[in-house]
Design an enzyme around this catalytic site. Structure first.
Site, PDB file in Angstrom:
ATOM      1  N   ASP A   1       0.845  -1.199   0.000  1.00  0.00           N
ATOM      2  CA  ASP A   1       0.000   0.000   0.000  1.00  0.00           C
ATOM      3  C   ASP A   1       0.885   1.256   0.000  1.00  0.00           C
ATOM      4  OD1 ASP A   1      -1.652  -2.141   0.685  1.00  0.00           O
ATOM      5  OD2 ASP A   1      -2.998  -0.889   1.849  1.00  0.00           O
TER       6      ASP A   1
ATOM      7  N   GLU B   1      -4.790  -4.556  -7.002  1.00  0.00           N
ATOM      8  CA  GLU B   1      -5.635  -5.462  -6.212  1.00  0.00           C
ATOM      9  C   GLU B   1      -7.038  -4.895  -6.221  1.00  0.00           C
ATOM     10  OE1 GLU B   1      -3.054  -5.204  -2.532  1.00  0.00           O
ATOM     11  OE2 GLU B   1      -4.867  -4.338  -1.686  1.00  0.00           O
TER      12      GLU B   1
END
Ligand SMILES: *[C@@H]1O[C@H](CO)[C@@H](O)[C@H](O)[C@H]1NC(C)=O
Ligand SMILES: *[C@@H]1O[C@H](CO)[C@@H](O)[C@H](O)[C@H]1NC(C)=O
Ligand SMILES: *[C@@H]1O[C@H](CO)[C@@H](O)[C@H](O)[C@H]1NC(C)=O
Ligand SMILES: *[C@@H]1O[C@H](CO)[C@@H](O)[C@H](O)[C@H]1NC(C)=O
Ligand SMILES: *[C@@H]1O[C@H](CO)[C@@H](O)[C@H](O)[C@H]1NC(C)=O
Ligand SMILES: *[C@@H]1O[C@H](CO)[C@@H](O)[C@H](O)[C@H]1NC(C)=O
Ligand SMILES: *[C@@H]1O[C@H](CO)[C@@H](O)[C@H](O)[C@H]1NC(C)=O
Ligand SMILES: *[C@@H]1O[C@H](CO)[C@@H](O)[C@H](O)[C@H]1NC(C)=O
Ligand SMILES: *[C@@H]1O[C@H](CO)[C@@H](O)[C@H](O)[C@H]1NC(C)=O
Ligand SMILES: *[C@@H]1O[C@H](CO)[C@@H](O)[C@H](O)[C@H]1NC(C)=O
Length: 884
Positions: free
Chosen positions: A467, A537
């Site tokens: 992330d 994702e």
């Protein structure tokens, strides 16, 4: 209960212990320079159950016959499962994992111990190689401490220790003290919001521990570089690089020899290089050779997977000092670039490579079974996917071997949210902030994983962040380690766009959701996760298993909750802290669009329709829009499968059973396909193949649910567009849809051969989203499409005939009525059990009036009795036909 479970089981294990204790084996584990051996198994015990000191325990001759006897690699909990202390069928059922395990048993160290015989030879060096122990360990050999939990750190902290002076001629002992793992404090393999955590957080010797014997000079793993890019010439220059170390106290001249074998085992070439090594020094040796007529490695959908093998040895005056274990490599070229929109795109052997992938989960207890992995890769390739993403779960070396052999690309990388992202600037990650020693662990981890992965042609990239992006210090550590290991593939800073380190620049990957249910037209939008750029994702969060799998892990009460309590927290969804602990968003969509379920069966059929629509649209949009001005360059569906029996985020379930989400993807990724664009109400012809050629015809049929035609048209392409996509027509009559209509698209090649055929159910109006109110995981729907009329249709008459040949069959479905037959689900059963190895060419199909369709199925033989075909549909009564 507390510790008594373990104590009771110790007794049980003693009674059933069948593997011979190592102390009975007097064969030397190593006999020659250049030999390697895996510590073949372990005796495992909780530190709570031992009274001797670690020094005493690490000497030979201790009676550990009451300890658990476990295999050569496995976490503590995996070892207890292997020993029968726990039973995963039982633990996976309902809430048992939460209730039937005493978690405090894993808050203290556990011991792994083994004895082995060694005939010690003079002038030899002996090494212990770890490949990562979760998450910190002390290592002792014969009472000598080899490593402490300050040096043997991290699930990937593979280290090579010289243990020559600790070894003795005869019986030796090794003891590993594995300290408890906390995902926020330690460099382990966390699950964040994927699933409940294993009771031991994966603590233990999860990868092999190896021993090696060498002469004065030892070798690292070899690394391979090739100059092949994509322009054809009849040779490729291959550089073999390896580090040679003089472990002795005298200068040595050694010869390093690399032998390369061709794909069919023929000796292609041998190349040698002298090296002078002062005492205690290491040097990198490069050996360069030309391979003529190189055979190029391709991902499965584009070609074959020829693999070369390199074997490297070091000799001193013609005596072998060390041999590196042979490694295979492929000749191929991967590159990536950031386009003018700051989106990352990949090229493979010179062709634009649209990544069609999914996020891989290991087994929740990190158990590894090479056969299971092979059959999972078969499913992945059957799905038409070309890539998996490993987010911090780099698995065992065999995964990469299988990917090389089968032609699957791997995007590896570190994981988000926990210790791995505990960088000073990052206020968002819960992980304990890094201190100096953590950069050393990061370095050791990167060096070890890069060395393991480097030679594999299946590697697509390494993402050093997830992330978040590593701070400048960590970026430098990772990049230096990758360079040191001659990493030949792209290095990407993170999987998201939150920021980037100066050294690497923008990642070009977006992580803007969704992770929970969105309607099919979402993907054709122009915001967030819609089909542009690279989605690292994302998905509609779907993946509901079918009933045969659900019954294995849900109680009757859990099954009731599934369809009767649409907003309830469910243990098999995620962790109780996550945004995905219930199915509210998903079920709101399902209830509103398909109607409130009347039974579990009705719920599951609606779920499969919803899931199929969701994954088909996502993949189709990314494939169709790859030629757009701002092109889609890749997507990673979140996720491929679950680490345990899961209710969502998967394309096949824990039992490897496909379902709606699977067949939605399988349709969308076909080598050549024809796609309905929900927003433009247009038809795209797509190709993921490099060799599409010739004329293409598209037929477009839109009908009412009663079977009457709304519109019918054809369109053609003079020439197919290989590895491309083309908007060929708009669908007429969408405005004439009453409630719900069915759209059939057919793509035909030369001689009217069907390349793709596919049916959509379309409501009068698309779902309407409130994009501005999107969260990191979802875009809300403010007006739902209305599909409910589908469930008021009268039955269609479908005849099913079968033709079996060995372990495959063709099933012919024929709709004898003037009504369409909607969403026919086909199954292969043996007795009442689903045949888990069944592969259907297509499934969950909708037949137009009087349409006939042949569908192939194949399976692995085995099991009692001959299989039968079962079927049912929205308006097709269930039936069964024996394959005889
Ligand atoms: C004894 O040890 C040797 C060397 O590790 C191994 O090859 C052999 O299989 C072992 N034999 C038994 C009976 O375990
Ligand atoms: C494991 O648990 C399942 C379900 O509770 C049970 O059917 C099975 O017999 C158990 N297996 C063993 C080896 O005890
Ligand atoms: C490392 O080992 C020491 C004992 O030598 C122990 O006190 C400490 O808790 C261990 N550290 C961790 C993080 O487990
Ligand atoms: C596992 O890690 C979590 C943090 O992610 C921690 O809360 C938990 O206590 C750990 N479990 C054990 C047994 O140490
Ligand atoms: C290594 O080779 C060099 C060059 O031939 C020679 O000068 C040197 O003496 C050799 N060293 C040893 C230890 O044999
Ligand atoms: C791409 O990223 C660079 C660096 O952050 C930035 O300067 C540039 O404006 C970005 N371009 C686009 C099209 O977003
Ligand atoms: C994998 O399957 C093969 C063939 O069925 C079998 O021989 C082998 O023992 C299996 N390997 C493992 C590790 O289970
Ligand atoms: C092409 O094949 C389709 C499907 O089998 C059939 O319906 C159609 O009539 C054929 N077209 C021609 C021109 O033969
Ligand atoms: C977001 O949702 C809230 C609550 O439903 C609504 O009041 C608001 O208008 C929405 N915001 C936008 C920008 O649509
Ligand atoms: C959905 O469509 C059906 C059939 O037209 C209609 O009866 C029903 O009211 C609609 N539902 C909603 C929420 O509009």
């Amino acid at each position: 209960m507390h510790f008594s479970i373990i104590a009771a089981a110790v007794g049980a294990a003693r009674l059933t212990a069948s593997s011979p204790a190592a102390s009975t084996n007097s064969t030397s584990i190593l006999t020659t320079a250049g030999a390697q051996a895996v510590i073949p198994g372990w005796h495992l015990q909780s530190s709570n159950n031992v009274s001797q000191s670690v020094i005493a325990l690490s000497n030979a001759g201790v009676d550990t016959s009451s300890w658990f006897r476990v295999g050569a690699r496995g976490s503590v909990f995996a070892g207890l499962l292997e020993s029968g202390v726990y039973n995963d069928t039982h633990l996976f059922f309902s809430n048992n994992l939460e209730n039937a395990v005493d978690y405090s048993a894993y808050e203290i160290p556990w011991l792994y111990r083994e004895e082995f015989a060694l005939a010690r030879q003079p002038n030899q060096h002996y090494f212990l190689q770890t490949n990562g122990i979760t998450s910190r360990a002390d290592i002792y050999v014969n009472g000598v401490q080899i490593a402490s939990n300050k040096t043997q750190v991290g699930s990937y902290g593979g280290k090579k220790y010289e243990i020559t002076n600790a070894l003795t001629d005869g019986q030796n002992a090794i003891l590993i003290v594995a300290y408890p793992t906390n995902y926020l404090r330690d460099f382990a393999m966390g699950y964040v919001d994927w699933n409940p955590y294993p009771p031991d957080n994966g603590t233990g010797v999860w990868r092999y521990v190896e021993m090696a014997q060498t002469g004065p000079v030892s070798l690292s793993d070899p690394r391979i570089k090739t100059d092949y890019e994509y322009t054809w010439r009849n040779a490729a220059t291959v550089t073999v690089r390896i580090d040679a170390t003089n472990n002795g106290d005298q200068a040595i001249n050694a010869t390093i020899t690399a032998a390369i074998q061709g794909p069919k085992g023929s000796q292609v070439t041998t190349v040698s290089q002298p090296v002078s090594l002062p005492p205690g020094q290491s040097k990198t040796v490069s050996m360069i050779t030309d391979l003529s007529n190189p055979q190029i490695w391709w991902p499965a959908s584009w070609g074959s997977q020829p693999l070369y093998t390199v074997s490297v040895s070091a000799s001193i005056s013609n005596t072998i000092s060390d041999t590196a274990p042979p490694r295979r490599f492929g000749i191929r070229h991967v590159s990536s670039y950031v386009n003018s929109y700051n989106d990352t795109a990949f090229n493979l052997n010179g062709y634009p490579f649209l990544v069609m992938g999914a996020g891989y989960a290991p087994d929740v207890f990190y158990r590894f079974d090479v056969n299971r992995t092979r059959s999972q890769i078969q499913r992945i390739l059957d799905l038409g996917l070309n890539t998996i993403r490993l987010e911090g779960k780099q698995e065992q070396p065999e995964l990469y071997d299988l990917a090389d052999e089968m032609g699957l690309m791997i995007m590896a990388g570190w994981e988000c949210c926990d210790k791995w992202e505990g960088w000073d600037y990052n206020e968002d990650a819960d992980g304990v902030k890094w201190v100096d020693a953590d950069y050393e662990t990061a370095n050791a981890s990167m060096l070890h994983e890069a060395a393991m992965m480097q030679t594999h042609p299946s590697m697509l990239a390494f993402l050093i962040g997830s992330d978040y992006w590593p701070n400048d210090h960590a970026t430098q550590v990772y990049v230096d380690a990758l360079n040191k290991m001659d990493w030949p593939n792209p290095v990407i800073a993170s999987a998201g766009k939150l920021g980037y380190p100066a050294l690497l620049g923008p990642s070009g990957m977006k992580m803007d959701g969704p992770y929970d249910w969105v309607p099919p037209n979402y993907w054709y939008g122009d915001q967030l996760g819609a089909a542009f750029g690279f989605g690292s994702e994302l998905g509609a969060g779907v993946g509901t298993p079918e009933i045969s799998s659900l019954r294995k892990f849900l109680s009757a009460e859990d099954l009731d909750d599934l369809w009767q309590h649409p907003h309830k927290d469910l243990y098999h969804m995620s962790t109780n802290e996550s945004s995905f602990y219930d199915r509210s968003i998903y079920n709101d969509g399902l209830y509103n669009r398909y109607g409130k379920p009347k039974s579990l069966e009705d719920y599951l059929r609606k779920a499969q329709m919803s899931d199929y629509e969701a994954t088909r649209a996502e993949f189709e949009a990314y494939v169709a829009y790859k030629g757009n001005e701002r092109p889609s360059t890749g997507l990673i569906y979140w996720m491929l499968q679950g680490a345990w029996p899961n209710l969502h985020w998967q394309l096949f379930d824990y039992y490897e059973q496909p379902m709606g989400s699977y067949y939605g993807v399988k349709v969308a990724t076909r080598p050549e396909h024809v796609v309905y664009d929900y927003e433009q109400k247009a038809v795209w012809v797509t190709s993921n193949a490099l060799n599409s050629s010739g004329m293409r015809n598209v037929s477009i049929d839109l009908i009412h649910l009663n079977g009457s035609s709304i519109s019918k048209s054809t369109s053609s392409l003079d020439e197919a567009v290989p590895n491309g996509s083309s908007n060929v027509a708009s669908v007429r009559g969408i405005n004439s849809i009453h409630d719900v209509a069915l759209l059939r698209l057919r793509l035909a090649g030369e001689n009217n051969v069907t390349l793709s055929r596919n049916v959509y159910w379309l409501s009068k109006e698309n779902d309407v989203m409130d994009w501005d109110n999107s969260t990191w995981y979802n875009t809300p729907v403010v007006k739902y499409a209305n599909m409910t009329t589908l469930y008021t249709m009268t039955n269609a008459t479908v005849s099913v005939s079968t033709k079996k040949s060995g372990s495959s069959a063709t099933v012919t479905l024929e709709n004898k009525s003037g009504m369409p037959a909607v969403f026919i689900r086909l199954g292969l059963v043996q007795g009442s059990a689903a045949v888990e190895s069944a592969y259907w060419d297509d499934n969950y199909v909708t037949l137009f009036p009087h349409e006939k369709l042949d569908i192939g199925v194949k399976w692995r033989t085995g099991g009692a009795g001959s299989p039968s075909i079962v079927w049912d549909g929205v308006n097709v009564p269930s039936g069964k036909s024996s394959l005889g």
